[in-house]
Design an enzyme around this catalytic site. Structure first.
Site: not given
Ligand SMILES: Cc1cc2nc3c(=O)[nH]c(=O)nc-3n(C[C@H](O)[C@H](O)[C@H](O)COP(=O)(O)OP(=O)(O)OC[C@H]3O[C@@H](n4cnc5c(N)ncnc54)[C@H](O)[C@@H]3O)c2cc1C
Length: 374
Positions: A127, A156, A239, A334, A336, A364
Site C-alpha cells: 500500500p 497482486i 517483463e 472513429l 463514434g 516516468e
Molecule cells: C492492474 C494492476 C496489476 C498489478 N499487478 C501487480 C502484481 O502482480 N504484483 C505486484 O507486485 N505489483 C503489481 N501492480 C503494481 C504496479 O506495479 C504498481 O502500481 C506500479 O509499479 C506503480 O506503483 P504505485 O502504484 O505505488 O505508484 P507510485 O510509485 O506511488 O507512483 C505515483 C506517481 O509518481 C510517479 N513517480 C514515482 N517515482 C518517480 C520518479 N522517480 N520520478 C518521476 N515520477 C515518479 C509515478 O510515475 C506515478 O505517476 C499492479 C498494478 C495494477 C494497477
C-alpha cells in the site's frame, strides 16, 4: 513473415489461436462480469501445454523459448483476452523459479504450475510503495530453520486464485537489500484480501495479500538472502518487453478492426473510411504500428540471444504503451458512439490499455531508466 520467428513458433500460434477461440472468447464477457477466471481454464491451458512454455522439459515444461512466449502474449492481446492472467504466472514467476530455484523447489512447484493446478503470483507492491522497490516494508525475519513473514501487499495479479506467492521483503526492516520467499496457499497467517474493483482488466483478479506471522521453512527462499533486488532486476527487461509486445499486437488487431468498421459505416452518404481525416488517421497509425513492430521484434531477437538491455526494454515499454493508448483513443473516436459501448472490442481495449503505462514500472520510471544511459 517475421524474421525473428521460426516455423515452430507459427505452428504454435495456430494451436494458441484454436485454444483462445474455443475456450476464452465465448466465456470472456462472463469472466469480466465475475471479476475472476475459473481455475478450470488454467487446468485446460496446462493440459494443452500453454502454461510456462519456457520451463524445462525435465520438469514437465514445454522447453520453448521467448518466441513461443511472444506468440502467446500476442494472441491473447489480439483477442483482447485481458481477463486471462497467464502471463504473470508463466512469464514472470515461472522464470524466477527456473532461474533461482533449487532442484527440490523446481520439482515441488514447476509441475503444478505447468499443469495449471497451482497459480503463482509475484507480490512486490505494498500500500505504501510501488515504484520504489527498496522501500518495501514486509519483513522476512529468520528464526532458526524458518522465516517469519509480516506485511501486506496490494494490486497482486491473480491474488485471489493464487496457490503460491513469491513474496518480496527484507530480512531486516532497516536494510536496503531484498529477499524472495515463496508462501503457499493455506500456510497459517497467509490471507487474501478483497478482490479490488478496477476500471479495466475487469476479468483479471487483482487483490491484496496479508502476511501475519507466517512461518515458512528457510528452504522456501528463492536464491540467496539479500540478493532479491538483483534477481528482480535481471528479469525486468523481459517483463517490460512483454508490455511492448502486447501493445504492438493490440494496435495491429484494433487497426484492422477500425479499418473494417469505418469501411462499413456510412455517414452523409459515404463511408467513414472515405473521409480524408479517417484515411490520414489510419495511415499514420499504420506507419507507427509498423515502426513499433520492427523495434519490438528487434528487442525480441535480442532477448532470445540474451542481449536485451534494460534501457532498450524500457524504450519498448514506454513507447509501446504510450502509442497504444494514443492510437486506441483515435480508433475509438472513429467508431463514434459505438466506440463507447462495452460490446465493442475497441471500448474494452481502450480501457484495458490504460494500465500499461503504469504497471511493470510507470512511464516516468521508464524515462528515468533511459535517462541514466544518456
Ligand atoms: C492492474 C494492476 C496489476 C498489478 N499487478 C501487480 C502484481 O502482480 N504484483 C505486484 O507486485 N505489483 C503489481 N501492480 C503494481 C504496479 O506495479 C504498481 O502500481 C506500479 O509499479 C506503480 O506503483 P504505485 O502504484 O505505488 O505508484 P507510485 O510509485 O506511488 O507512483 C505515483 C506517481 O509518481 C510517479 N513517480 C514515482 N517515482 C518517480 C520518479 N522517480 N520520478 C518521476 N515520477 C515518479 C509515478 O510515475 C506515478 O505517476 C499492479 C498494478 C495494477 C494497477
Amino acid at each position: 513473415m517475421r524474421p525473428v520467428l521460426r516455423d515452430d513458433h507459427e505452428m504454435f500460434r495456430d494451436q494458441v489461436r484454436r485454444f483462445i477461440d474455443r475456450e476464452i472468447v465465448p466465456n470472456h464477457a462472463q469472466w469480466e462480469h465475475d471479476g475472476v477466471v475459473p481455475k478450470s481454464l488454467w487446468q485446460r491451458a496446462g493440459r494443452e501445454g500453454l502454461l510456462c512454455v519456457t520451463a524445462p522439459e525435465a520438469f514437465g515444461g514445454g522447453g520453448g523459448d521467448y518466441g513461443h512466449s511472444a506468440v502467446l502474449i500476442e494472441e491473447l492481446a489480439r483477442a483482447n483476452a485481458t481477463a486471462v492472467g497467464f502471463t504473470t504466472h508463466s512469464e514472470i514467476v515461472s522464470n524466477y523459479v527456473v532461474a533461482y530455484g533449487t532442484d527440490e523447489q523446481k520439482t515441488r512447484w514447476l509441475p503444478p504450475m505447468i499443469n495449471g493446478d497451482m497459480i503463482a503470483v509475484i507480490a512486490m507492491t505494498e500500500p505504501g510503495m510501488g515504484s520504489d522497490l527498496r522501500a518495501v516494508r514486509t519483513t522476512i525475519r529468520r528464526d532458526g530453520d524458518e522465516y517469519v513473514i509480516n506485511g501486506s501487499k496490494t494490486f497482486i495479479t491473480n491474488g485471489i486464485n493464487s496457490g503460491m506467492a513469491v513474496v518480496v521483503g527484507k530480512t531486516d526492516a532497516a536494510a536496503r537489500e531484498l529477499t524472495l520467499v515463496c508462501v503457499e496457499d493455506g500456510t497459517p497467517g497467509f490471507a487474501k484480501g478483497k478482490k479490488l474493483e478496477k476500471i479495466g482488466l475487469k476479468g483479471q483478479d487483482t487483490s491484496e495479500l496479508f502476511f501475519d506471522n507466517v512461518r515458512v521453512p528457510v528452504t522456501n527462499r528463492l536464491g540467496e538472502e539479500d540478493k532479491g533486488f538483483r534477481y528482480l532486476s535481471h528479469q525486468l527487461a523481459w517483463e517490460r518487453l512483454i508490455i511492448g509486445i502486447r501493445a504492438a499486437a493490440s494496435i495491429e488487431a484494433l487497426l484492422e478492426e477500425t479499418i473494417d468498421y469505418t469501411r462499413d459505416r456510412k455517414v452523409f452518404g459515404q463511408t467513414v473510411f472515405d473521409y480524408q481525416n479517417t484515411r490520414f488517421t489510419l495511415a499514420q497509425a499504420k506507419a507507427e504500428a509498423t515502426m513499433l513492430r520492427a523495434f519490438v521484434d528487434e528487442c525480441l531477437g535480442e532477448v532470445l540471444r540474451g542481449e536485451l538491455s534494460s534501457e532498450k526494454a524500457a524504450m519498448a515499454k514506454l513507447l509501446g504503451s504510450e502509442m497504444q493508448n494514443r492510437l486506441l483513443d483515435e480508433f475509438l473516436q472513429l467508431h463514434g458512439g459505438y466506440g463507447f459501448m462495452s460490446e465493442y472490442k475497441i471500448a474494452r481495449a481502450w480501457v484495458d490499455a490504460r494500465v500499461a503505462r503504469i504497471y511493470g514500472g510507470t512511464s516516468e520510471i521508464m524515462k528515468e531508466i533511459i535517462a541514466r544511459s544518456l
